[in-house]
Design a protein around this motif. Sequence first.
Motif, mmCIF file in Angstrom:
data_model
loop_
_atom_site.group_PDB
_atom_site.id
_atom_site.type_symbol
_atom_site.label_atom_id
_atom_site.label_comp_id
_atom_site.label_asym_id
_atom_site.label_seq_id
_atom_site.Cartn_x
_atom_site.Cartn_y
_atom_site.Cartn_z
ATOM 1 N N LEU A 59 0.827 -1.209 0.000
ATOM 2 C CA LEU A 59 0.000 0.000 0.000
ATOM 3 C C LEU A 59 0.859 1.256 0.000
ATOM 4 O O LEU A 59 0.561 2.231 -0.718
ATOM 5 N N LEU A 60 1.934 1.254 0.763
ATOM 6 C CA LEU A 60 2.842 2.404 0.791
ATOM 7 C C LEU A 60 3.454 2.636 -0.584
ATOM 8 O O LEU A 60 3.521 3.785 -1.063
ATOM 9 N N LEU A 61 3.893 1.578 -1.240
ATOM 10 C CA LEU A 61 4.491 1.718 -2.569
ATOM 11 C C LEU A 61 3.475 2.234 -3.579
ATOM 12 O O LEU A 61 3.808 3.056 -4.444
ATOM 13 N N VAL A 62 2.241 1.766 -3.474
ATOM 14 C CA VAL A 62 1.198 2.250 -4.385
ATOM 15 C C VAL A 62 0.937 3.738 -4.156
ATOM 16 O O VAL A 62 0.793 4.520 -5.108
ATOM 17 N N LEU A 63 0.865 4.150 -2.885
ATOM 18 C CA LEU A 63 0.627 5.561 -2.584
ATOM 19 C C LEU A 63 1.764 6.441 -3.107
ATOM 20 O O LEU A 63 1.521 7.506 -3.693
ATOM 21 N N LEU A 64 3.001 5.990 -2.913
ATOM 22 C CA LEU A 64 4.134 6.787 -3.380
ATOM 23 C C LEU A 64 4.190 6.835 -4.904
ATOM 24 O O LEU A 64 4.507 7.879 -5.488
ATOM 25 N N ALA A 65 3.875 5.714 -5.546
ATOM 26 C CA ALA A 65 3.866 5.708 -7.008
ATOM 27 C C ALA A 65 2.770 6.628 -7.551
ATOM 28 O O ALA A 65 2.977 7.356 -8.527
ATOM 29 N N ALA A 66 1.609 6.601 -6.906
ATOM 30 C CA ALA A 66 0.522 7.483 -7.344
ATOM 31 C C ALA A 66 0.883 8.946 -7.130
ATOM 32 O O ALA A 66 0.596 9.801 -7.983
ATOM 33 N N ALA A 67 1.529 9.248 -6.002
ATOM 34 C CA ALA A 67 1.928 10.628 -5.740
ATOM 35 C C ALA A 67 2.968 11.099 -6.745
ATOM 36 O O ALA A 67 2.887 12.219 -7.271
ATOM 37 N N ALA A 68 3.954 10.250 -7.026
ATOM 38 C CA ALA A 68 4.979 10.630 -7.994
ATOM 39 C C ALA A 68 4.392 10.808 -9.390
ATOM 40 O O ALA A 68 4.762 11.733 -10.125
ATOM 41 N N SER A 69 3.448 9.937 -9.758
ATOM 42 C CA SER A 69 2.816 10.060 -11.076
ATOM 43 C C SER A 69 2.009 11.348 -11.184
ATOM 44 O O SER A 69 2.021 12.021 -12.226
ATOM 45 N N SER A 70 1.299 11.698 -10.121
ATOM 46 C CA SER A 70 0.512 12.930 -10.149
ATOM 47 C C SER A 70 1.410 14.160 -10.259
ATOM 48 O O SER A 70 1.060 15.140 -10.929
ATOM 49 N N VAL A 71 2.572 14.108 -9.615
ATOM 50 C CA VAL A 71 3.517 15.229 -9.728
ATOM 51 C C VAL A 71 4.036 15.353 -11.149
ATOM 52 O O VAL A 71 4.151 16.452 -11.708
ATOM 53 N N LEU A 72 4.341 14.196 -11.773
ATOM 54 C CA LEU A 72 4.834 14.241 -13.148
ATOM 55 C C LEU A 72 3.765 14.742 -14.115
ATOM 56 O O LEU A 72 4.068 15.435 -15.088
ATOM 57 N N LEU A 73 2.506 14.417 -13.842
ATOM 58 C CA LEU A 73 1.431 14.821 -14.748
ATOM 59 C C LEU A 73 1.021 16.278 -14.563
ATOM 60 O O LEU A 73 0.874 17.022 -15.530
ATOM 61 N N PHE A 74 0.846 16.674 -13.308
ATOM 62 C CA PHE A 74 0.287 18.005 -13.041
ATOM 63 C C PHE A 74 1.341 19.059 -12.695
ATOM 64 O O PHE A 74 1.049 20.250 -12.727
ATOM 65 N N GLU A 75 2.542 18.637 -12.323
ATOM 66 C CA GLU A 75 3.659 19.537 -11.998
ATOM 67 C C GLU A 75 3.223 20.646 -11.041
ATOM 68 O O GLU A 75 3.231 21.833 -11.397
ATOM 69 N N LEU A 103 3.026 18.445 1.354
ATOM 70 C CA LEU A 103 2.409 17.328 0.648
ATOM 71 C C LEU A 103 3.210 16.906 -0.574
ATOM 72 O O LEU A 103 3.386 15.707 -0.825
ATOM 73 N N ILE A 104 3.698 17.862 -1.342
ATOM 74 C CA ILE A 104 4.379 17.469 -2.579
ATOM 75 C C ILE A 104 5.822 17.049 -2.337
ATOM 76 O O ILE A 104 6.412 16.376 -3.180
ATOM 77 N N THR A 105 6.415 17.401 -1.184
ATOM 78 C CA THR A 105 7.738 16.848 -0.891
ATOM 79 C C THR A 105 7.647 15.361 -0.572
ATOM 80 O O THR A 105 8.614 14.622 -0.797
ATOM 81 N N VAL A 106 6.501 14.902 -0.075
ATOM 82 C CA VAL A 106 6.309 13.463 0.129
ATOM 83 C C VAL A 106 6.350 12.743 -1.213
ATOM 84 O O VAL A 106 6.752 11.578 -1.293
ATOM 85 N N ALA A 107 5.967 13.438 -2.277
ATOM 86 C CA ALA A 107 5.950 12.869 -3.624
ATOM 87 C C ALA A 107 7.257 13.129 -4.379
ATOM 88 O O ALA A 107 7.267 13.141 -5.611
ATOM 89 N N PHE A 108 8.338 13.371 -3.640
ATOM 90 C CA PHE A 108 9.690 13.446 -4.203
ATOM 91 C C PHE A 108 9.974 14.708 -5.017
ATOM 92 O O PHE A 108 10.903 14.729 -5.827
ATOM 93 N N VAL A 109 9.203 15.775 -4.835
ATOM 94 C CA VAL A 109 9.531 17.032 -5.508
ATOM 95 C C VAL A 109 10.771 17.630 -4.840
ATOM 96 O O VAL A 109 10.848 17.697 -3.611
ATOM 97 N N PRO A 110 11.767 18.068 -5.612
ATOM 98 C CA PRO A 110 12.998 18.631 -5.009
ATOM 99 C C PRO A 110 12.702 19.873 -4.177
ATOM 100 O O PRO A 110 12.055 20.825 -4.637
ATOM 101 N N ARG A 111 13.199 19.882 -2.953
ATOM 102 C CA ARG A 111 12.950 21.001 -2.056
ATOM 103 C C ARG A 111 13.686 22.283 -2.435
ATOM 104 O O ARG A 111 13.156 23.369 -2.165
ATOM 105 N N PRO A 112 14.885 22.240 -3.015
ATOM 106 C CA PRO A 112 15.531 23.514 -3.384
ATOM 107 C C PRO A 112 14.658 24.383 -4.278
ATOM 108 O O PRO A 112 14.627 25.612 -4.108
ATOM 109 N N LEU A 113 13.944 23.774 -5.220
ATOM 110 C CA LEU A 113 13.055 24.551 -6.082
ATOM 111 C C LEU A 113 11.947 25.211 -5.265
ATOM 112 O O LEU A 113 11.611 26.381 -5.474
ATOM 113 N N LEU A 114 11.387 24.474 -4.308
ATOM 114 C CA LEU A 114 10.315 25.026 -3.476
ATOM 115 C C LEU A 114 10.842 26.119 -2.557
ATOM 116 O O LEU A 114 10.144 27.104 -2.290
#
Length: 264
Positions: A59-75, A103-114
């Motif tokens: 379940l954790l892997l599915v949640l992280l994969a979904a979060a990463a995919s949403s970041v790639l799609l919606f940026e 929320l989006i740092t949980v999805a692996f968005v780089p923090r320096p940009l934020l």
Amino acid sequence: MLDDATTRSGGTAKASSRAAATELAVAAPAAVTVPVPVPAGFATRCTRTLLSPWSRLSLLLVLLAAAASSVLLFEPQKLLANGWPPHVAGPVAVVLFAVAYGLITVAFVPRPLLNLAAGALFGSEWGIGAAMAGTVLGAGIAFGLGRLLGQEALRPLLRGRLLKAADGQFSRHGFRSMLAVRLFPGVPFWAANYAAAVSRMGYVPFLLATAIGSIPNVAAYVVAGARASTPTSPAFLIALACIALPALAGGVVAWRKRHHLRGR
């Protein structure tokens, strides 16, 4: 007299029949109330399977994969940096930015940009506050997810001298180890969060070390973002130095810890 005898015998027979019928009617419900055992093994097995360590890890892997995919799609990082709603300002904007940051740092968005976006949007003071709040929030969410869904399944996989030594360092010296990791910008934010979650580090030392150790790096990036329009200003140059110095200090600590772990 014969008729009376016959009448009496008939009445006695009818009374006996009524009594027998009454006894059967009373005894019948008692037979119906006998409990019938219902097998509950399937429900128990399903519950155990759903709550097993590997199911929670999946379940954790599915949640992280979904979060990463949403970041790639919606940026969403572009929304924070370039498309912030103009009618949202003041403390409300700072709070919304901090929540979105976490929320989006949980999805692996780089923090320096934020961090740069926080400085560009809110200036140095408010930007540091928003970025620090988002940093601690994101770290806390990732740590909680990793501890709840991944620790029990991953701890048996910590084999090998290096992994066991690193886990022991995190478990016994949680605050000091996490403080060193946060001061070293080379360690990915998400990797440190989930590594700490798998260890036996406490929640409070983790968050406290994250908050203290992230201040230099966050402040440097936020100030750089706030003064990006004047790259030759003293504030911008000092911010760049503050980015480089923690990296150097973290490299020295990592080098010493590497020899210490190899010696075990």
